[in-house]
Structure formats: structure tokens, C-alpha cells
Motif scaffolding. Structure first.
Motif, PDB file in Angstrom:
ATOM      1  N   CYS A   1      -8.310 -22.829  39.824  1.00  0.00           N
ATOM      2  CA  CYS A   1      -8.374 -21.740  38.861  1.00  0.00           C
ATOM      3  C   CYS A   1      -8.958 -20.514  39.547  1.00  0.00           C
ATOM      4  O   CYS A   1      -9.898 -20.617  40.333  1.00  0.00           O
ATOM      5  CB  CYS A   1      -9.243 -22.142  37.671  1.00  0.00           C
TER       6      CYS A   1
ATOM      7  N   HIS B   1      -5.897 -14.283  34.779  1.00  0.00           N
ATOM      8  CA  HIS B   1      -6.356 -15.590  35.249  1.00  0.00           C
ATOM      9  C   HIS B   1      -5.145 -16.431  35.635  1.00  0.00           C
ATOM     10  O   HIS B   1      -4.087 -16.343  35.001  1.00  0.00           O
ATOM     11  CB  HIS B   1      -7.143 -16.315  34.155  1.00  0.00           C
TER      12      HIS B   1
ATOM     13  N   VAL C   1      -4.139 -20.528  36.624  1.00  0.00           N
ATOM     14  CA  VAL C   1      -4.532 -21.935  36.700  1.00  0.00           C
ATOM     15  C   VAL C   1      -3.333 -22.709  37.225  1.00  0.00           C
ATOM     16  O   VAL C   1      -2.204 -22.505  36.759  1.00  0.00           O
ATOM     17  CB  VAL C   1      -4.963 -22.477  35.324  1.00  0.00           C
TER      18      VAL C   1
ATOM     19  N   PRO D   1      -8.616 -17.886  30.841  1.00  0.00           N
ATOM     20  CA  PRO D   1      -8.419 -19.213  31.440  1.00  0.00           C
ATOM     21  C   PRO D   1      -7.845 -20.212  30.438  1.00  0.00           C
ATOM     22  O   PRO D   1      -7.008 -21.042  30.802  1.00  0.00           O
ATOM     23  CB  PRO D   1      -9.837 -19.615  31.884  1.00  0.00           C
TER      24      PRO D   1
ATOM     25  N   ARG E   1      -4.431 -22.170  30.996  1.00  0.00           N
ATOM     26  CA  ARG E   1      -4.497 -23.634  31.066  1.00  0.00           C
ATOM     27  C   ARG E   1      -3.541 -24.276  30.067  1.00  0.00           C
ATOM     28  O   ARG E   1      -2.829 -25.241  30.396  1.00  0.00           O
ATOM     29  CB  ARG E   1      -5.940 -24.075  30.791  1.00  0.00           C
TER      30      ARG E   1
ATOM     31  N   LEU F   1      -7.562 -30.358  34.863  1.00  0.00           N
ATOM     32  CA  LEU F   1      -7.889 -29.013  34.388  1.00  0.00           C
ATOM     33  C   LEU F   1      -9.186 -28.975  33.580  1.00  0.00           C
ATOM     34  O   LEU F   1      -9.597 -27.901  33.135  1.00  0.00           O
ATOM     35  CB  LEU F   1      -6.752 -28.476  33.507  1.00  0.00           C
TER      36      LEU F   1
ATOM     37  N   PHE G   1     -12.099 -26.450  34.055  1.00  0.00           N
ATOM     38  CA  PHE G   1     -11.866 -25.025  33.819  1.00  0.00           C
ATOM     39  C   PHE G   1     -12.066 -24.616  32.366  1.00  0.00           C
ATOM     40  O   PHE G   1     -11.696 -23.523  31.980  1.00  0.00           O
ATOM     41  CB  PHE G   1     -10.449 -24.642  34.264  1.00  0.00           C
TER      42      PHE G   1
END
Length: 831
Positions: free
Chosen positions: A644, A736, A738, A800, A804, A827, A830
Motif C-alpha cells: 500500500c 492511494h 493498494v 486506502p 482496498r 490487505l 492496511f
């Protein structure tokens, strides 16, 4: 950055090898220094400009001289008289905003005498009526008919007034705005006829609706006094990849029955003005801000699309383009929704208004407030980025080691930047051999002969007459050889001893454990106890010195191949024996450092979250740092699963990681270059995993370029040429990202079907995901204990959480997520 207050301080001289173009030389300028210091400097000999942003004032005088200075330069320019003329033509820009940007503009009736070439033969634009006149006289009947139809049309909506103005470069800032009631058809027509006499070719008379002020529901009783209207000024800048980015919004407020103008009203924030007009809820303000952002960015995108289709002569030079734009909006209501309506584009007034507002905040005051970035920040970053490209164009660089499929971006970027690359590579059939200026086939895999090979390569370079500006490598196996070769050729680079120290993992840790400072905090705080392993006897000794559980890895390894968590002495012996049997030389697993041997080390296992810090250093100074987070690995292995960026850590922890990485590099003697440092954030602070004395691999260069507009490859090339990259000290991410890695052992079936290379690339091209391939599918067939990741699949988002969720849904749809590869778990760090 230099400020020239007079055209006399600048000189144009013909550019060698560039017919029709000129270099711009600066003989005198105001220079700026930390602490607010400024100096008036004379330059002998004159300095050559690498970027030029000119102020194009109306009328004759210095504006005209500055326009001539900006024309046909060899350096990038952020404005030109030719482009400014286009932007100042309201008719052209409104047609452009509607057709290309989908931006709302006032309903407009235009009478034009010989319309601009760019408007001829174009499609009709909603709300814009263009009447082409055969002459300037005898048009009374036509004008009256068109004006009457326009003033009675539904296109004007609730507008009660119309404005009449002249459109064209000549009239910028030189005319009074004429307002008339919508009902006075005869007066409006007579005024238009009178103005027709002043027209020259490609100029117009515009009759436009005056957008009625938005009537906002005021809580309680509306305040007494006249109805308020607002004018919104947005500054939008061109960023990396020619993407528009809204920089700042300021507003002016005044009486609804009087026109609001720049420099005749106080600049205020959008939130304050909306509150004054009765709209104070944060969610409603956010909706208005988002609509202004979308419209202003669409406006610049339309302008850039127009410029892309112009010739160099039409733009005012090969490297002339619009780097920032001011967009003036009125806020009105349409269909029950607040709509920003674009009134005009400008090249400096909105930026000036933002500067005036920022000046208010610069004054000393009680209390604290969150300090926003200056409106010009993205513009300055673009200026520096284009300046760097200018500096590097034509530079001759020697690259040691070509790498694999995952480094294809190097050759694409080199072509884009105009770099002249010369390649030293062991594989005579490498695809990159056809993409460089010079290809030198040379075996660089035998690292015990690096000193000898450096001398031989230096002789080859001299024999071929290569005039190099720099030499660098991004390939693990070739870093020490590169440093030795730079030393032989007298080119900038970190010392070979520092490269050797960073390259051998146990030496890195043991050396840093002895660095107790000053300065403090000392690098020893971040180092981890370890023992080098050459034999079974070393293993026996190591398990008595290093607390278990521990981590065993190859001394010179890469890609986490052979890295394993060991719980006890038996597992240590077993893993050492297995590596000694399976990975004996380069042929057993190319590209992971076995050319240096297969010795190992045992280090203490550190609990905590794992992070990458990518640094740019020049002369021992930290220029920039980028921190990313890694997800949990599939123990007992350490192959990367997820990542991330930017980091989700608190700012204090992020700063600790950056300083730890920086101090560890300095402790090893790494002073110049782009370095990747892997650390863990523990409860006691950062601890070092290893230093990779080269640019970060896998997806890191791509993500940093996307989020921050900083190209680590270009930065590495500049440092290799002895040039200091001008990078933002505190870079701001634009969003962001990811991502998860794909493994052939887990995803072979989906990589051949739902998540094939062609499918992933197509989704990447559509902007639905980010796909980075590290190795070819054939190379990825090494599965199990020594497997390397095949690719990274990532999603971007404004937060995020959103990135995600997008990624998780995508992985479920493509079949990457599954019981044996639980993406949600990878994940989980994060959140």
C-alpha cells in the motif's frame, strides 16, 4: 529559480543543431534563498535557462518583448503569446469547453467577422449560437433578428440580464462590461451593431446571459441588504502525464446586481463565502468543491487536447504548452442543483487572487491553523520536472545490466526523456540490445572478477570513444561493478566500498551495529544481530548467538528467494543444507545474486509491520523519501503478498522510518544515488531488514511516479550525471494505491484464463487497475521454495479503504482471491 524583472536581463542566441530555435541566457536576475533571503545577481558568463514562464501583459511594451523572448526556445516554456491569444478568445474557449470538456458556460450569441480557423467547420455547441458575418456594415436586420430570437429563447433560463462584450486578444482588459435587461431587444441590437465596426478578423461581439445568483436557503431569516453573488476562481495545473490537478479555489462575493471583477474584490475561501450565502453544511460544501474541481480540471484537459493538435508554430515553439490555467466560475442553479458555470479562462489573474489570499495567512496571528500548500506548488513541481527533462535530454549514460521483463520501462522512459543509453549486458540476444545507442556484450556475472572487469570495461569505453555523462545500474548483480567502473572513469557514484558493504547483508548489519554515533539517533539502534554462514559449523555457532526464531537468507540474494523463518537449530541446519544443495551457482536461479556465491546469514526475527523506504540522496543529503507498507507474508516464506502507498502509519512513525533509512545509508557510506531500504516498524521503533543500493524494484517506480509525479529512474540518471534533482521535500500523494502480487504456484490457472497477461494489460489500459509484470511466465515456472512473484495487480482510490475494496472485488472477479491465497488477509494491515 530566478526572477527577471526586465526583458533586458535576458538574451536569445541561436541554438547549435536546432535551426529556428534559440537558447535563452540570463545575465541578471533576483535569486531566492532559504530564510526569505533574496539577492540581485549578475551572471558572468550568463546562465542558460532550462525553463521559462513569462508574464504576458496586455498591450504594447514589456508584454510584447516578453512574448518574443518566449518564442521558439530550446527550453520548455509554460506559456506563449500564441497560446495566450487562444485562451483569451472567449468564443473559442467556450466552444472548446462545451465540446471537449462538457463544462457549463453561459448561453452565448456570437457575431463574428471571419471566425478563427479553429472554429471553422466545427460542430454546433449547445447554448452557443455563432453567426458569421459577410461584412461589418449593413447587418442591422440580421442582428436584430438573431438578438430577438436569442433573448426570447429558453437557453437563457432564468437570466434577467445579458452582457455585451468584444472577444479577442486585442480586447483583453480594455473594455467596459455592458449590462442590459433581457427585455430591451432594440437596445441590445443597436449596441451590437455599433460594436461591429470595431471588429477585425477573427474577433467577435458576444451577447451572453448573466447567470443569476444562486438563491441558497438561508437558515432563519435572510440578512437584510442586496442579494449576494459569488465568483469562484480556480487554479488548475498540468501535472505528471499531462493530467490536470486542481490546486486551489478562492472566491469573491458582492452585490448580485453588479459584476464582480478581479482585483476589485477581496479573495476568500470557498467555505467562508458559501456560509455567507447560507450554505454551511460540510457535505454540501464538499459537493460544490467537487463540482468546481471536475469542471476546472476538464477545462484544462480540453485546452491540453487542443494544444496537442497544434503545430509548433501555432503553439509558439516546439516545447511551448500551458502549464497552468485560471478558470472563473459563477455559481448558479440549474434543475435544482448548484452548477459552476465557466465565465472565462485566464493565465494569471486567478493565481494572483490565490496569492493574495495566501498573503493574508502569512501574516502573524494568534492560534494555529492547518497550512495548505500554496496554489503555485503543483506549477512549481511541473516547472522543475520539465526543467529536469531539459537538462537530461541528450545525456550519454552507460547502463550496466539490462534486467528482465520487469525493467522494460527503462527503455521506454529513456526514449521519452531523450537519453542516449549505452548498455553492457551478458546476454548477446537481450531485447534491449536493439534499443540503445551502443551495445557491449560482456560477461558481468562473475563478481569475483569485478575489479578486473571494471578495468576491461573502462578500456572498452575509451576504445569506442564514448563520451559519457554518467554510469549507473538498477540491477542487483551489477551494483559493485558499476561503482568500480565509475571510479575508473571518474564518474559520480557512491564509493565501491559502500556498495560492497550494502550488498552483503550480514556485513551491513554488523557494521551498523558498531555505529553508535554521533550523530544520534545512531544507526546501531536500527541494526539487527546476525551471523554470516559459510559452513555447518557456522550454523552451529550462529544458533547460540542469534535468538530464535530467526530468519535465514542468502547473503547476496534478491526477491526473497531462499528466505525462511527457522524456529530451532534443526530447521537452521536443514535449510542451510537445502540451499547449499539447490542453489549453488547462477545457472540454478539466474538474477538472484548467486554469481556472488551462495553463502547465507542467520538474523533475529523481528516482529512488526514491514515497510519500504525509497530514498534519493545527493552529496549525503536527503532530497526525497517515499514510504510504502507491505502486507503479511505467507510464513515460513517471505515472498511479498501485498503493498500500500502512501503509508498508513502516523506521521511520527513515517518520519522515524525515513530517518532510520537515511542514517543507515549514510552509515554504510552511501552518499549519492537512489536507494531502497526495507525496514520493520516495531514497538521500539524501526529495525533494518536490508539495504538495496539501487532503485526500488517491482512496482515501486511506477507507483511513486503515479502518486507523486517523481520518477526515480530520472532521479537516478541525474545523480549519475552529477546533477542534483529538484524534488519536493515533502511530497504529497495524489491518492492511494493498494496491490497484491500474483504467484504462478497459486494462480497458474487464472493467469492462463480470467487473469491472463492480455486481460490484465487491457484492464490496465482502461484505467481499471494497475498491472506490473516482473518476470515472464516462463521464468515464473520456478515454483515452491524458490518462487519469485510474477506480477502485481493494484487499484487506486481517493482513500486506502476505497482502493482496498476495489482491489478485493477485482481479485474475486478475476479469481486471484481464493482459500489458498486469501487476499482479504493480505490487505488486513492496511485498514
Amino acid at each position: 529559480m530566478l526572477l527577471c524583472l526586465s526583458p533586458a536581463w535576458l538574451t536569445k542566441v541561436p541554438a547549435p543543431g536546432r535551426p529556428g530555435e534559440a537558447a535563452l541566457l540570463v545575465s541578471k536576475a533576483v535569486s531566492f534563498h532559504p530564510g526569505g533571503l533574496t539577492f540581485l545577481d549578475d551572471f558572468v558568463p550568463p546562465r542558460q535557462a532550462t525553463y521559462f514562464l513569462v508574464g504576458l501583459g496586455p498591450g504594447p511594451g514589456q508584454g510584447r518583448e516578453a512574448a518574443e523572448l518566449a518564442r521558439d526556445l530550446t527550453c520548455p516554456t509554460g506559456a506563449s503569446a500564441e497560446l495566450a491569444r487562444l485562451l483569451e478568445d472567449r468564443l473559442l474557449t467556450r466552444h472548446l469547453l462545451v465540446q471537449k470538456g462538457g463544462v457549463a458556460v453561459p448561453a452565448t450569441l456570437a457575431f463574428t467577422y471571419k471566425p478563427p480557423t479553429l472554429l471553422q467547420g466545427g460542430d454546433a455547441s449547445p447554448g452557443l449560437r455563432l453567426v458569421e458575418l459577410s461584412g461589418k456594415e449593413g447587418q442591422e436586420a440580421l442582428v436584430k433578428e438573431e438578438v430577438g430570437a436569442f433573448l426570447h429563447s429558453e437557453a437563457l433560463g432564468d437570466a434577467l440580464q445579458v452582457a455585451i462584450k468584444l472577444s479577442g486578444w486585442r480586447w483583453r482588459g480594455r473594455q467596459a462590461l455592458r449590462l442590459f435587461p433581457r427585455t430591451e431587444v432594440g437596445t441590445v441590437a443597436d449596441t451590437v451593431v455599433a460594436l461591429l465596426e470595431k471588429l477585425e478578423e477573427e474577433e467577435s461581439v458576444l451577447v451572453e446571459a448573466v447567470c443569476p445568483p444562486a438563491r441558497l436557503p438561508f437558515p432563519g431569516n435572510a440578512p437584510p441588504g442586496p442579494e449576494l453573488a459569488m465568483r469562484i476562481c480556480a487554479v488548475v495545473c498540468r501535472t505528471q502525464g499531462d493530467r490536470p490537478l486542481l490546486s486551489k479555489v478562492v472566491c469573491a462575493v458582492g452585490r448580485g446586481d453588479r459584476p464582480l471583477r478581479h482585483q476589485n474584490s477581496l479573495p476568500r475561501t470557498l467555505e467562508v463565502v458559501l456560509a455567507q450565502c447560507g450554505l454551511g453544511e460540510a457535505a454540501q460544501v464538499a459537493v460544490v468543491r467537487q463540482s468546481v474541481k471536475a469542471a476546472s480540471e476538464a477545462a484544462l484537459a480540453a485546452v491540453l487536447a487542443l494544444e496537442a493538435g497544434l503545430s509548433a508554430e501555432q503553439r509558439g515553439g516546439r516545447l511551448a504548452c500551458t502549464d497552468f490555467l485560471g478558470v472563473d466560475f459563477a455559481l448558479t442553479v440549474a434543475g435544482g442543483t448548484l452548477i459552476p458555470v465557466a465565465l472565462e479562462l485566464n493565465t494569471g489573474l486567478c493565481l494572483e487572487a490565490c496569492g493574495a489570499l495566501e498573503g493574508l495567512w502569512a501574516a502573524p496571528r494568534w492560534g494555529t491553523a492547518t497550512r495548505e500548500a500554496a496554489a503555485a506548488t503543483p506549477l512549481v513541481e511541473t516547472m522543475l520536472r520539465r526543467s529536469a527533462r531539459c537538462l537530461m535530454e541528450g545525456k550519454q549514460l552507460l547502463v550496466i545490466g539490462a534486467g528482465g521483463v520487469g525493467k522494460k520501462f527503462v527503455w521506454e522512459a529513456a526514449r521519452d526523456y531523450g537519453l542516449k543509453l549505452h548498455l553492457v549486458e551478458s546476454d548477446p540476444n537481450h531485447f534491449a540490445s536493439q534499443l540503445v545507442q551502443t551495445f557491449i556484450h560482456f560477461d558481468v556475472t562473475e563478481h569475483r572478477k569485478d575489479e578486473e572487469n571494471a578495468r576491461l570495461l573502462a578500456e572498452l569505453v575509451r576504445a569506442r570513444g564514448l563520451q559519457l555523462d554518467g554510469c549507473f545500474s538498477y540491477w542487483d548483480d551489477c551494483l559493485v561493478l558499476t561503482a568500480l567502473l565509475c571510479q575508473e572513469l571518474g564518474l559520480p557514484c557512491s564509493p565501491p566500498a559502500a556498495m560492497r558493504l550494502a550488498k552483503q547483508k550480514s556485513r551491513t548489519q554488523l557494521h551498523l551495529l558498531c555505529c553508535h554515533g554521533p550523530p544520534w539517533p545512531a544507526p546501531s539502534l536500527h541494526a539487527v544481530p546476525c551471523c554470516p554462514l559459510e559452513s555447518e559449523a557456522d550454523v552451529e555457532r550462529a544458533v547460540c548467538q542469534v535468538p530464535l526464531p530467526g530468519v535465514m537468507k542468502l547473503e547476496f540474494g534478491a526477491g526473497a528467494v531462499g528466505v525462511r523463518l527457522v524456529e530451532d537449530a534443526l530447521q537452521c541446519h536443514q535449510h542451510f543444507s537445502q540451499i547449499a544443495h539447490d542453489l549453488q551457482g547462477e545457472a540454478d536461479h539466474p538474477g538472484i545474486g548467486l554469481g556472488w556465491g551462495n553463502s547465507m546469514l542467520l538474523m533475529e526475527f523481528i516482529e512488526g509491520t514491514e515497510h519500504d523506504v525509497d530514498l534519493v540522496l545527493f552529496g549525503g543529503r536527503l532530497l526525497a523519501a517515499f514510504v510504502s507498507d507491505n502486507g503479511p507474508t505467507r510464513l515460513p516464506g517471505f515472498t511479498e503478498t501485498a503493498a500500500c502507498m502512501p503509508t498508513g502509519l502516523a506521521p511520527e512513525q513515517e518520519a522515524q522510518l525515513v530517518q532510520a533509512a537515511f542514517r543507515c545509508c549514510l552509515g554504510c557510506g552511501l552518499l549519492d544515488g537512489v536507494f531502497n531500504v526495507e525496514l520493520k516498524m516495531t514497538k521500539a521503533g524501526p529495525r533494518l531488514i536490508e539495504i538495496n543500493p539501487r532503485m526500488g524494484g517491482f512496482y515501486l517506480r511506477d507507483w511513486i511516479l503515479e502518486l507523486y509525479g517523481v520518477d526515480l529512474l530520472l532521479a537516478a540518471a541525474m545523480v549519475a550525471c552529477g546533477l542534483q534533482p529538484a524534488l519536493p521535500a515533502h511530497p504529497r500523494a495524489s491518492g492511494h494505491i493498494v496491490g497484491v502480487t500474483g504467484l504462478v504456484s497459486q494462480h497458474l490457472q487464472v493467469l492462463s484464463s480470467t487473469a491472463s497477461q492480455e486481460t490484465l494489460q487491457a484492464l490496465h489500459d482502461q484505467g481499471l487497475l494497475r498491472f506490473n509484470q516482473f518476470i515472464s511466465l516462463e521464468e515464473a515456472q520456478v515454483t515452491g521454495e524458490y518462487e519469485e512473484p510474477y506480477c502485481s495487480v493494484a487499484c487506486a482510490g481517493p482513500s486506502p479503504a476505497e482502493a482496498r475494496l476495489r482491489l478485493l472485488g477485482l481479485c474475486q472477479g478475476l479469481g486471484i482471491d481464493g482459500p489458498h491465497y486469501p487476499v482479504a488477509h493480505f490487505l488486513s494491515h492496511f485498514k
